[in-house]
Enzyme design. Structure first.
Site, PDB file in Angstrom:
ATOM      1  N   TYR D 261       0.814  -1.216   0.000  1.00  0.00           N
ATOM      2  CA  TYR D 261       0.000   0.000   0.000  1.00  0.00           C
ATOM      3  C   TYR D 261       0.848   1.267   0.000  1.00  0.00           C
ATOM      4  CZ  TYR D 261      -2.813   3.792   1.926  1.00  0.00           C
ATOM      5  OH  TYR D 261      -3.397   5.005   2.122  1.00  0.00           O
ATOM      6  N   ASP D 296      -8.714  -2.779  -1.025  1.00  0.00           N
ATOM      7  CA  ASP D 296      -9.802  -1.881  -1.397  1.00  0.00           C
ATOM      8  C   ASP D 296      -9.289  -0.642  -2.130  1.00  0.00           C
ATOM      9  OD1 ASP D 296      -9.026  -2.043   1.583  1.00  0.00           O
ATOM     10  OD2 ASP D 296      -9.427   0.072   1.271  1.00  0.00           O
ATOM     11  N   LYS D 368     -11.643  -8.907   5.319  1.00  0.00           N
ATOM     12  CA  LYS D 368     -12.090  -7.546   5.643  1.00  0.00           C
ATOM     13  C   LYS D 368     -12.791  -6.959   4.431  1.00  0.00           C
ATOM     14  CE  LYS D 368      -9.628  -3.905   4.806  1.00  0.00           C
ATOM     15  NZ  LYS D 368      -8.843  -2.664   4.743  1.00  0.00           N
TER      16      LYS D 368
HETATM   17  C1  B12 Z   1     -11.782   7.297  -3.370  1.00  0.00           C
HETATM   18  C2  B12 Z   1     -11.596   7.993  -2.054  1.00  0.00           C
HETATM   19  C3  B12 Z   1     -10.408   7.791  -1.386  1.00  0.00           C
HETATM   20  C4  B12 Z   1      -9.281   6.943  -1.942  1.00  0.00           C
HETATM   21  C5  B12 Z   1      -8.473   7.805  -2.916  1.00  0.00           C
HETATM   22  C6  B12 Z   1      -7.881   6.950  -3.987  1.00  0.00           C
HETATM   23  C7  B12 Z   1      -7.107   7.783  -4.913  1.00  0.00           C
HETATM   24  N1  B12 Z   1      -6.122   7.158  -5.495  1.00  0.00           N
HETATM   25  O1  B12 Z   1      -7.381   8.940  -5.124  1.00  0.00           O
HETATM   26  C8  B12 Z   1      -8.519   6.552  -0.659  1.00  0.00           C
HETATM   27  C9  B12 Z   1      -9.125   5.250  -0.123  1.00  0.00           C
HETATM   28  C10 B12 Z   1      -7.027   6.384  -0.777  1.00  0.00           C
HETATM   29  C11 B12 Z   1      -8.951   7.684   0.254  1.00  0.00           C
HETATM   30  C12 B12 Z   1      -8.268   8.028   1.349  1.00  0.00           C
HETATM   31  C13 B12 Z   1      -8.641   9.023   2.219  1.00  0.00           C
HETATM   32  N2  B12 Z   1      -9.764   9.753   2.183  1.00  0.00           N
HETATM   33 CO1  B12 Z   1     -11.005   9.646   0.782  1.00  0.00          CO
HETATM   34  N3  B12 Z   1     -12.443   9.416  -0.323  1.00  0.00           N
HETATM   35  C14 B12 Z   1     -12.634   8.807  -1.497  1.00  0.00           C
HETATM   36  C15 B12 Z   1     -14.065   8.920  -1.982  1.00  0.00           C
HETATM   37  C16 B12 Z   1     -14.757   7.620  -1.596  1.00  0.00           C
HETATM   38  C17 B12 Z   1     -14.290   9.157  -3.466  1.00  0.00           C
HETATM   39  C18 B12 Z   1     -13.481  10.280  -4.064  1.00  0.00           C
HETATM   40  C19 B12 Z   1     -13.510  10.102  -5.545  1.00  0.00           C
HETATM   41  O2  B12 Z   1     -12.819   9.248  -6.076  1.00  0.00           O
HETATM   42  N4  B12 Z   1     -14.369  10.844  -6.240  1.00  0.00           N
HETATM   43  C20 B12 Z   1     -14.498  10.756  -7.666  1.00  0.00           C
HETATM   44  C21 B12 Z   1     -13.957  12.036  -8.281  1.00  0.00           C
HETATM   45  C22 B12 Z   1     -13.844  11.872  -9.785  1.00  0.00           C
HETATM   46  O3  B12 Z   1     -14.916  13.056  -7.980  1.00  0.00           O
HETATM   47  P1  B12 Z   1     -14.479  14.464  -7.301  1.00  0.00           P
HETATM   48  O4  B12 Z   1     -13.616  14.233  -6.153  1.00  0.00           O
HETATM   49  O5  B12 Z   1     -15.714  15.182  -6.972  1.00  0.00           O
HETATM   50  O6  B12 Z   1     -13.684  15.189  -8.448  1.00  0.00           O
HETATM   51  C23 B12 Z   1     -14.355  15.961  -9.411  1.00  0.00           C
HETATM   52  C24 B12 Z   1     -14.485  17.408  -9.007  1.00  0.00           C
HETATM   53  O7  B12 Z   1     -14.364  17.618  -7.622  1.00  0.00           O
HETATM   54  C25 B12 Z   1     -13.470  18.115  -9.813  1.00  0.00           C
HETATM   55  N5  B12 Z   1     -12.114  18.229  -9.344  1.00  0.00           N
HETATM   56  C26 B12 Z   1     -11.459  17.572  -8.379  1.00  0.00           C
HETATM   57  N6  B12 Z   1     -10.188  17.963  -8.330  1.00  0.00           N
HETATM   58  C27 B12 Z   1     -10.025  18.893  -9.307  1.00  0.00           C
HETATM   59  C28 B12 Z   1      -8.958  19.663  -9.684  1.00  0.00           C
HETATM   60  C29 B12 Z   1      -9.096  20.560 -10.724  1.00  0.00           C
HETATM   61  C30 B12 Z   1      -7.955  21.366 -11.131  1.00  0.00           C
HETATM   62  C31 B12 Z   1     -10.330  20.693 -11.384  1.00  0.00           C
HETATM   63  C32 B12 Z   1     -10.472  21.627 -12.463  1.00  0.00           C
HETATM   64  C33 B12 Z   1     -11.406  19.940 -10.996  1.00  0.00           C
HETATM   65  C34 B12 Z   1     -11.250  19.053  -9.959  1.00  0.00           C
HETATM   66  O8  B12 Z   1     -13.448  17.355 -10.982  1.00  0.00           O
HETATM   67  C35 B12 Z   1     -13.540  15.965 -10.657  1.00  0.00           C
HETATM   68  C36 B12 Z   1     -14.160  15.248 -11.781  1.00  0.00           C
HETATM   69  O9  B12 Z   1     -15.472  15.704 -12.008  1.00  0.00           O
HETATM   70  C37 B12 Z   1     -14.601  10.121  -1.139  1.00  0.00           C
HETATM   71  C38 B12 Z   1     -16.083  10.050  -0.760  1.00  0.00           C
HETATM   72  C39 B12 Z   1     -16.975  10.286  -1.924  1.00  0.00           C
HETATM   73  N7  B12 Z   1     -17.763   9.328  -2.292  1.00  0.00           N
HETATM   74  O10 B12 Z   1     -16.933  11.346  -2.513  1.00  0.00           O
HETATM   75  C40 B12 Z   1     -13.736  10.062   0.100  1.00  0.00           C
HETATM   76  C41 B12 Z   1     -13.341  11.352   0.862  1.00  0.00           C
HETATM   77  C42 B12 Z   1     -13.068  12.423  -0.146  1.00  0.00           C
HETATM   78  N8  B12 Z   1     -12.127  10.961   1.572  1.00  0.00           N
HETATM   79  C43 B12 Z   1     -12.070  11.524   2.703  1.00  0.00           C
HETATM   80  C44 B12 Z   1     -10.999  11.310   3.612  1.00  0.00           C
HETATM   81  C45 B12 Z   1     -11.111  11.997   4.940  1.00  0.00           C
HETATM   82  C46 B12 Z   1      -9.905  10.490   3.298  1.00  0.00           C
HETATM   83  C47 B12 Z   1      -8.683  10.280   4.212  1.00  0.00           C
HETATM   84  C48 B12 Z   1      -8.039  11.587   4.517  1.00  0.00           C
HETATM   85  C49 B12 Z   1      -9.070   9.473   5.454  1.00  0.00           C
HETATM   86  C50 B12 Z   1      -7.904   9.221   6.315  1.00  0.00           C
HETATM   87  N9  B12 Z   1      -7.754  10.040   7.339  1.00  0.00           N
HETATM   88  O11 B12 Z   1      -7.190   8.267   6.090  1.00  0.00           O
HETATM   89  C51 B12 Z   1      -7.813   9.301   3.412  1.00  0.00           C
HETATM   90  C52 B12 Z   1      -6.427   9.762   3.229  1.00  0.00           C
HETATM   91  C53 B12 Z   1      -6.099  10.360   1.934  1.00  0.00           C
HETATM   92  C54 B12 Z   1      -5.231  11.560   2.015  1.00  0.00           C
HETATM   93  N10 B12 Z   1      -4.065  11.538   2.622  1.00  0.00           N
HETATM   94  O12 B12 Z   1      -5.634  12.541   1.468  1.00  0.00           O
HETATM   95  C55 B12 Z   1     -13.254  12.395   3.014  1.00  0.00           C
HETATM   96  C56 B12 Z   1     -12.981  13.882   2.924  1.00  0.00           C
HETATM   97  C57 B12 Z   1     -13.770  14.638   3.962  1.00  0.00           C
HETATM   98  C58 B12 Z   1     -13.552  16.090   3.791  1.00  0.00           C
HETATM   99  N11 B12 Z   1     -14.333  16.740   2.966  1.00  0.00           N
HETATM  100  O13 B12 Z   1     -12.680  16.641   4.379  1.00  0.00           O
HETATM  101  C59 B12 Z   1     -14.296  11.825   1.995  1.00  0.00           C
HETATM  102  C60 B12 Z   1     -15.371  12.824   1.582  1.00  0.00           C
HETATM  103  C61 B12 Z   1     -14.904  10.606   2.699  1.00  0.00           C
HETATM  104  C62 B12 Z   1     -15.509  10.900   4.051  1.00  0.00           C
HETATM  105  N12 B12 Z   1     -16.795  11.141   4.146  1.00  0.00           N
HETATM  106  O14 B12 Z   1     -14.820  10.882   5.054  1.00  0.00           O
HETATM  107  N13 B12 Z   1     -10.065   8.270  -0.140  1.00  0.00           N
HETATM  108  C1  LIG Z   2      -3.055  -0.266   4.445  1.00  0.00           C
HETATM  109  C2  LIG Z   2      -3.485   1.128   4.637  1.00  0.00           C
HETATM  110  N1  LIG Z   2      -2.698   1.980   5.256  1.00  0.00           N
HETATM  111  C3  LIG Z   2      -3.045   3.268   5.456  1.00  0.00           C
HETATM  112  C4  LIG Z   2      -4.244   3.769   5.008  1.00  0.00           C
HETATM  113  C5  LIG Z   2      -4.590   5.182   5.329  1.00  0.00           C
HETATM  114  O1  LIG Z   2      -4.014   6.189   4.668  1.00  0.00           O
HETATM  115  P1  LIG Z   2      -2.691   6.990   5.199  1.00  0.00           P
HETATM  116  O2  LIG Z   2      -1.604   6.281   4.503  1.00  0.00           O
HETATM  117  O3  LIG Z   2      -2.957   8.366   4.725  1.00  0.00           O
HETATM  118  O4  LIG Z   2      -2.625   6.865   6.667  1.00  0.00           O
HETATM  119  C6  LIG Z   2      -5.096   2.917   4.327  1.00  0.00           C
HETATM  120  C7  LIG Z   2      -6.365   3.443   3.850  1.00  0.00           C
HETATM  121  O5  LIG Z   2      -7.144   2.879   3.191  1.00  0.00           O
HETATM  122  C8  LIG Z   2      -4.703   1.568   4.137  1.00  0.00           C
HETATM  123  O6  LIG Z   2      -5.512   0.708   3.508  1.00  0.00           O
END
Ligand code: B12
Ligand SMILES: Cc1ncc(COP(=O)(O)O)c(C=O)c1O
Ligand code: B12
Ligand SMILES: Cc1ncc(COP(=O)(O)O)c(C=O)c1O
Lengths: 244, 518, 244, 518
Positions: D261, D296, D368
């Site tokens: 990861y 996941d 899980k």
């Molecule tokens: C997938 C996801 C993840 C994945 C990310 C995988 C990856 N490789 O990106 C993983 C599992 C890693 C993850 C982790 C975390 N996540 Co997350 N994640 C999500 C999730 C489920 C979906 C986001 C997504 O993929 N959306 C799809 C995209 C395409 O849509 P979008 O974001 O709206 O983007 C569009 C627009 O916003 C815009 N846009 C976005 N960026 C930009 C930039 C530009 C320049 C432009 C023009 C447009 C634009 O265009 C996009 C396309 O239309 C959301 C919840 C949800 N369902 O929304 C939570 C969410 C965003 N995550 C959240 C959190 C808290 C985290 C963590 C910080 C949790 C933690 N403490 O560990 C971690 C850590 C990540 C970190 N260090 O930042 C919160 C954020 C809360 C907040 N508002 O502050 C959410 C809302 C979930 C929640 N309810 O807690 N996450």
């Molecule tokens: C194995 C593992 N480590 C850590 C994280 C959390 O993210 P961070 O690396 O920001 O603590 C996840 C979140 O899905 C995870 O699956």
């Protein structure tokens, strides 16, 4: 035109609410919930459900009837940055014909934010929902620096590749971390005296144009954005600035 | 379709046979009797319509004046008056509403009356055939946009014009079927109100004008959406046969119509109900209107787990009465419901068993599946989860007519977004598991299979008891839904009449002939 | 003690709302929705979802932050009729010892209302949720007239059997039909001069004691009532009136 | 357990073998290297703790001063300093935080150092054994109140004291497991923060004090509820091994811990990660902490339908690395998720296939299962329906650790009632279909069976490719999650050291011995 919420009769003003109060479930708690809804300004309120969800907390569901009307004609809306939206071809043709060179775009998910997919949706070849990302545009040279990039690294990179535009993605917003992050970027750009060298764009699910421009960005894009929206904005803005 | 429950064919056949034997003596009673509303319905077929200045409908005026002649049938007098006075139908109706008493007019030659009856009935049958053709045409034209199961949504504002808005919205949201819920207690009125109405409670009066208004609104939206939207109302209560006629004319597509509902749940006299349901079903059969039976009411009244077998028993009886009225199986929407206490362990498996059982016992019938209601509370999120499981079950067992559960069931009649959310839920679930039905098999002797067999056994037990007791007396004893009704009690009892030797009902004759030929 | 809704931090004032506005989905519509929530008095509001649900209507989901506090100590609650609740045995013993005869109770679902199960839950032998109904009480003679009973028939029956209490169930409430129904019952009783011969009780999912007593009933019972609540009330009230 | 998918045993064995062959060269690399944080973890086992006035942790101070001696191992110097100075451990830590440089102190006799190491390690191992016994005792004492699958809820306020309230509430609501989400980007810190913290973003700092605070709060509520509440944190990022030590000491019960990861999703150097995960897993194995792997994340990053096989491939690799670290299967919670685009036709069947496949390929592992997140929108009702289907799938396929979907996933970290609603949904669904797993069979060659077989085939293809390419180079080429990472790039690369001939790590020696004996 004056409007109100609609349930099943025009202007019935029906609104559903739910919330938790930090008290044990009791008749008194329910009365407090009703009182709260009434105090919010609802004409009448029915508590349709209450449930003890753990010690000391009760969850309520309510329906309220509101007399508040809003004058729809007077609602003003900041025209969103993505309102004008050309197609893939139109954007490329516009750049080719009006700007007459490749545009350079640098993008990153800054700070501690690691939600790459959100930015990828705009940048990657594949794009999102069948909308190609900027990397696929022949007239755009797109650099995606990925996630958890420091503001300063982003700026230095942008200067190095002579970027026309900097794109920032901000997804995590708890405790307004995105605002701090965005403000810091602007400050660093100003400190270096390069703010005006770039079109500055930010996006994310909780971003809107109003917030972005208030913080000093040129545009902000929220949910449902596609590369076309951003592409159109940058091309047009660059042209308008007479930069080409 | 593949059977999964391993139900014994012999048992199913036995159950059907018992139902047949139960209805036989009742059918004999039916054939020997007419009722106020059967007569009024026949008169409506001939053209009787309108009201007097007190709002009393013309058919009621006619039948009232012929109270003592009911055993001879009322049609003869209505036609006689027409011919004798040289009136058009509208003129005649007008005259009656202004006081003309058709019972006083000397009868002319029977031949002429019969000829005129043929003509009038021909008008009616042309109209109905046109309706049927139109409907069939539209259904096949737009068939690709139909959901399977069909999604059935209700509107219940009490105001036909508000109903139209809600119904149009529901159709745009993706509904296949719109039911206009009827105002509380209309079933107890011994006449059908007239004209457009706006003052119902939790439902809108069933009037011919209201039918027309809604039909035309839905035809409109059907064209816009390329999706034929079916319209439902209640062919139920003291005016069952008349509403059938009105529905046939206004091209309703489905009717709530049950052979015993009125008896048990509205305390309408049982003799009356049996006669009425038969006539109304012949009309529905002729107009190719799908009836929906009301077995779900057993489950909201009694415990759905304990009394599951009463649903099956009632379905069999309803199906048999329908057959007696010449309704083909494809027009008989047998009702049942998802209403077992959701806190019971494996309640979902029990629901699956019941729904699958209905599907296998009635393969050719369009099953009408009702959502959870009794255990729905004000927790709209929880309701949404229950409805998700309900949607799952409907698709998993291939139901036909799927009444959508509404998340605010325990709160109010549906708001516009409540319906949207209901459809959204169903579409998501059903698409995500579209082929589940074909994918799974049930364990032999598992909970599901055993439950279905148990319910079938219990239904057979009940049917045997009913057969031995006789249906009338069984109802008196409370064998259905624990509700006891007296054979000579209940509402509308005085509206029953034994047919005399000279009883003449050209509409009935026509229907019998038509339907037994087809 | 001042309280506010609680999401994840004390007094964060988080409330969830949903409603439909009679306008087409657009940025402007969303702004109108936000404006509406703000006008309701929320400090801040996020429109988390908007969806076109049919022509001319848009559904919104919002979270608002409210600064409104309520002083919980000052919340007054009409003590519910069913607050005191004895057991099956206690009720029977009380009647046996203090009233010294069978109590006669007449119940019906009046008007056009046909929700028998609601009344049955209070009356039937079997009762509801493992609480026996009044028919099972040795010291209570309970008559259940069923549904769709006219007020006048109910009164006449009650007079005939010399009822101590009349129980009315009202479930259908659209357009306040229950209020009309209940008001009419009181009027008829008064007209006949027999109002005070009976303890008058009403129940139903949308009934509460406040409404009932305002309309002239002696008590009203809502959701979650069991026969014990009603039995206790009637026995005690009868004793208090010194009627035995 | 009955298998339903008809997966070929030979193929499964082949897949396992490939995973073994893939990890073998990597394991060799691991065995030959140490890292900053492995050393710091070993020092923590011996007792190193506290920070200096700038907040730099004592273990970091020690390792920094020994930067050039890393290849010989750091433990010897810490112990040497203790003996030489005649300090107690707290005194020693205090001295170091005040500037004592252990690298400058002349080494005493190796025998004495080894004896002291044995003593210190014995202290640690006593403590951990006590923890393990306590946990096992409580789990069996309260086992009847445990849900199956276990319900896993998160808290993420950023403030440990607020977290405690939320966690207590969740436990009272019926959670079996509480995960304290870690603040954004802690994984990139090359030290573990110290003390109680209140300033995280969307999560709370993983510190030993925070672990302790939460553990004690949950122990409290465990007793009140007669239900042992498991505590989870992240053993992940640049300090994996150290957090493992802290978790072992504070009796955490589960740890997010993945072999790749950090490489893929946090751009942590791959060599570093491989070494770190191994050491951390040995600690987890010793403390009987269940690890949760992070497959996941592949599905939230790539398309869950197309890339389903990468999950299986990664599970096999994770499982093999876990075995190499002596983790028994019962402690390896392999991750996967329900995150296929819900608008895809039959998406639910595909989810069922994937979940059932994982169950059958890993019968002894506590799987899980992660909820839908990516396609969750602000429509909280729709989310609730998706979560209903997810809950269904988990129970229908006998998952072990069930992360509850939260209806406000797309909006905020969970509010108190969001968790309540999540648990309520799961309990309803799972009770209503408790025995579904035993009740149904899948059609031979149906969509479900074929999909599972297809995913297995594709995973084998990928593993073959990885085996031929080598794991390091496969990651460089982007074979996982389309993400490319350089072998010598990424964070923490400079923290790796090849073990010298004189490398000595008594903690590692102890763990290896202990674990290979048991
Ligand atoms: C997938 C996801 C993840 C994945 C990310 C995988 C990856 N490789 O990106 C993983 C599992 C890693 C993850 C982790 C975390 N996540 Co997350 N994640 C999500 C999730 C489920 C979906 C986001 C997504 O993929 N959306 C799809 C995209 C395409 O849509 P979008 O974001 O709206 O983007 C569009 C627009 O916003 C815009 N846009 C976005 N960026 C930009 C930039 C530009 C320049 C432009 C023009 C447009 C634009 O265009 C996009 C396309 O239309 C959301 C919840 C949800 N369902 O929304 C939570 C969410 C965003 N995550 C959240 C959190 C808290 C985290 C963590 C910080 C949790 C933690 N403490 O560990 C971690 C850590 C990540 C970190 N260090 O930042 C919160 C954020 C809360 C907040 N508002 O502050 C959410 C809302 C979930 C929640 N309810 O807690 N996450
Ligand atoms: C194995 C593992 N480590 C850590 C994280 C959390 O993210 P961070 O690396 O920001 O603590 C996840 C979140 O899905 C995870 O699956
Ligand atoms: C079951 C049911 C039916 C069954 C009734 C079966 C029967 N034999 O009673 C059937 C299917 C026949 C039915 C029909 C209709 N129903 Co209905 N029905 C329900 C349903 C699903 C459950 C009611 C129930 O059984 N509750 C269980 C009982 C035990 O709980 P309860 O009512 O709260 O009763 C408790 C207390 O209120 C109190 N109580 C009640 N009465 C009394 C009396 C006394 C004296 C005391 C002390 C206490 C007391 O004690 C009880 C036990 O704790 C509700 C929706 C819901 N989920 O609540 C709709 C509901 C009540 N029905 C509704 C409607 C509109 C109808 C119809 C009028 C629709 C129509 N137009 O056709 C019809 C017609 C009936 C008529 N003429 O009145 C609406 C009412 C809306 C409103 N508030 O005005 C509801 C809310 C559904 C909806 N959202 O539209 N219904
Ligand atoms: C067959 C039938 N008729 C009528 C009704 C409606 O009730 P009412 O008799 O009050 O119109 C129902 C309701 O479920 C029903 O199933």
């Amino acid at each position: 035109m004056f409007i109100r919420p609609y349930g099943d009769t025009l202007n019935d003003g029906q609104v559903q609410l739910s919330f938790t109060l930090p008290v044990e479930k009791s008749e008194k708690a329910t009365e407090a919930a009703r009182f709260f809804v009434r105090k919010l300004g609802f004409e009448s309120c029915e508590i349709v459900h209450s449930e003890a969800i753990c010690r000391g907390f009760t969850f309520f569901l309510a329906y309220g009837t509101s007399n508040i009307e809003i004058d729809y004609d007077k609602v003003e809306v900041e025209s969103p940055a993505g309102e004008l939206c050309w197609s893939f071809e139109e954007i490329n043709n516009f750049i080719k014909e009006k700007i007459k060179r490749e545009i350079v775009v640098v993008a990153a998910c800054t700070g501690s934010d690691a939600h790459t997919v959100c930015l990828d949706a705009i940048m990657n070849m594949k794009g999102f929902n069948h909308h190609y990302g900027l990397e696929r545009y022949p007239m755009i040279k797109a650099h995606n620096l990925g996630a958890q990039v420091e503001n300063i690294d982003l700026i230095e990179f942008a200067i190095r590749v002579k970027a026309d535009a900097i794109l920032v993605s901000q997804v995590v917003t708890q405790k307004d971390i995105h605002i701090k992050n965005m403000t810091m970027l602007i400050k660093l750009l100003n400190d270096k005296g390069v703010r005006n060298n770039f079109i500055l764009v930010v996006g994310g699910p909780k971003i809107d144009n109003k917030l972005a421009t208030e913080l000093g960005f040129d545009a902000g894009f929220g949910k449902g954005t596609y590369a076309e929206h951003v592409g159109t904005f940058i091309a047009r803005e660059l042209y308008n600035r007479g930069k080409p | 379709m593949k059977n999964k429950l391993n139900l014994s064919k012999e048992k199913i056949d036995l159950a059907r046979l018992l139902a047949k034997e139960i209805t036989t003596p009742v059918q004999k009673f039916i054939d020997e009797h007419t009722t106020d509303t059967v007569e009024r319905a026949a008169l409506r077929v001939l053209g009787a319509d309108g009201t007097n200045e007190n709002g009393i409908p013309v058919p009621n005026l006619i039948v009232k004046s012929l109270r003592n002649l009911l055993s001879t049938g009322t049609c003869r007098y209505y036609i006689n008056a027409k011919l004798k006075k040289g009136f058009t139908i509208p003129e005649l109706n007008n005259a009656i509403s202004n006081g003309l008493d058709v019972s006083n007019i000397e009868l002319i030659d029977g031949e002429k009356i019969r000829d005129e009856a043929d003509k009038l009935i021909n008008n009616f049958s042309q109209l109905i055939r046109k309706n049927v053709n139109y409907r069939n045409h539209k259904i096949s034209e737009f068939s690709k946009n139909e959901n399977n199961p069909m999604l059935y949504l209700i509107v219940a504002t009490g105001n036909i014009f508000e109903d139209v808005k809600q119904a149009t919205a529901a159709a745009e949201q993706g509904a296949d079927i719109i039911a206009v819920i009827r105002t509380t207690a209309q079933s107890l009125l011994d006449y059908v109100p007239f004209g457009a109405t706006t003052d119902g409670f939790c439902g809108t009066y069933a009037t011919q004008e209201n039918f027309r208004i809604m039909r035309s609104a839905l035809d409109n939206v059907s064209e816009n959406m390329n999706h034929y939207i079916r319209l439902v109302n209640y062919c139920s209560g003291l005016c069952m046969p008349e509403i059938a006629v009105m529905g046939a004319v206004e091209r309703l597509d489905m009717m709530l119509n049950d052979s015993m509902y009125g008896i048990l749940f509205r305390d309408i006299n049982m003799c009356r109900t049996f006669v009425d349901q038969h006539f109304s079903r012949m009309i529905n059969a002729f107009a190719e209107i799908v009836i929906n039976t009301g077995e779900d009411n057993y489950l909201t009244t009694c415990d759905a787990y304990e009394k599951a077998y009463t649903v099956l028993a009632s379905q069999l009886i309803n199906a048999r009465f329908a057959k007696n009225a010449h309704l083909p199986e494809r027009l008989v929407g047998l009702g049942h419901a998802f209403d077992i206490d959701p806190t019971i362990k494996n309640s979902f498996l029990l629901e699956l068993a019941q729904a699958q059982m209905a599907r296998e016992i009635f393969p050719e019938y369009p099953l009408k599946y009702m959502p959870p209601t009794k255990f729905i509370t004000g927790n709209i999120f929880k309701s949404y989860a229950l409805n998700t499981m309900f949607n799952f079950t409907a698709k998993a067992t291939n139901q036909s007519i799927h009444l959508l559960g509404i998340l605010t069931e325990a709160i109010h009649t549906p708001h516009i977004q409540d319906r949207f959310l209901a459809i959204d839920n169903a579409k998501y679930v059903m698409n995500s598991m579209a082929d589940f039905f074909d994918e799974i098999e049930f364990k032999k002797d598992g909970i599901i299979v055993n439950r279905a067999n148990e319910v079938l056994d219990n239904a057979i037990e009940l049917l045997k008891k009913v057969k031995n007791t006789g249906l009338f007396y069984s109802i008196e004893k409370g064998l259905f839904a624990d509700i006891k009704r007296k054979k000579n009690g209940g509402k509308g009892f005085d509206g029953i009449e034994k047919k005399g030797k000279d009883y003449w009902n050209p509409v009935e004759d026509f229907l019998k002939k038509e339907l037994s030929e087809s």
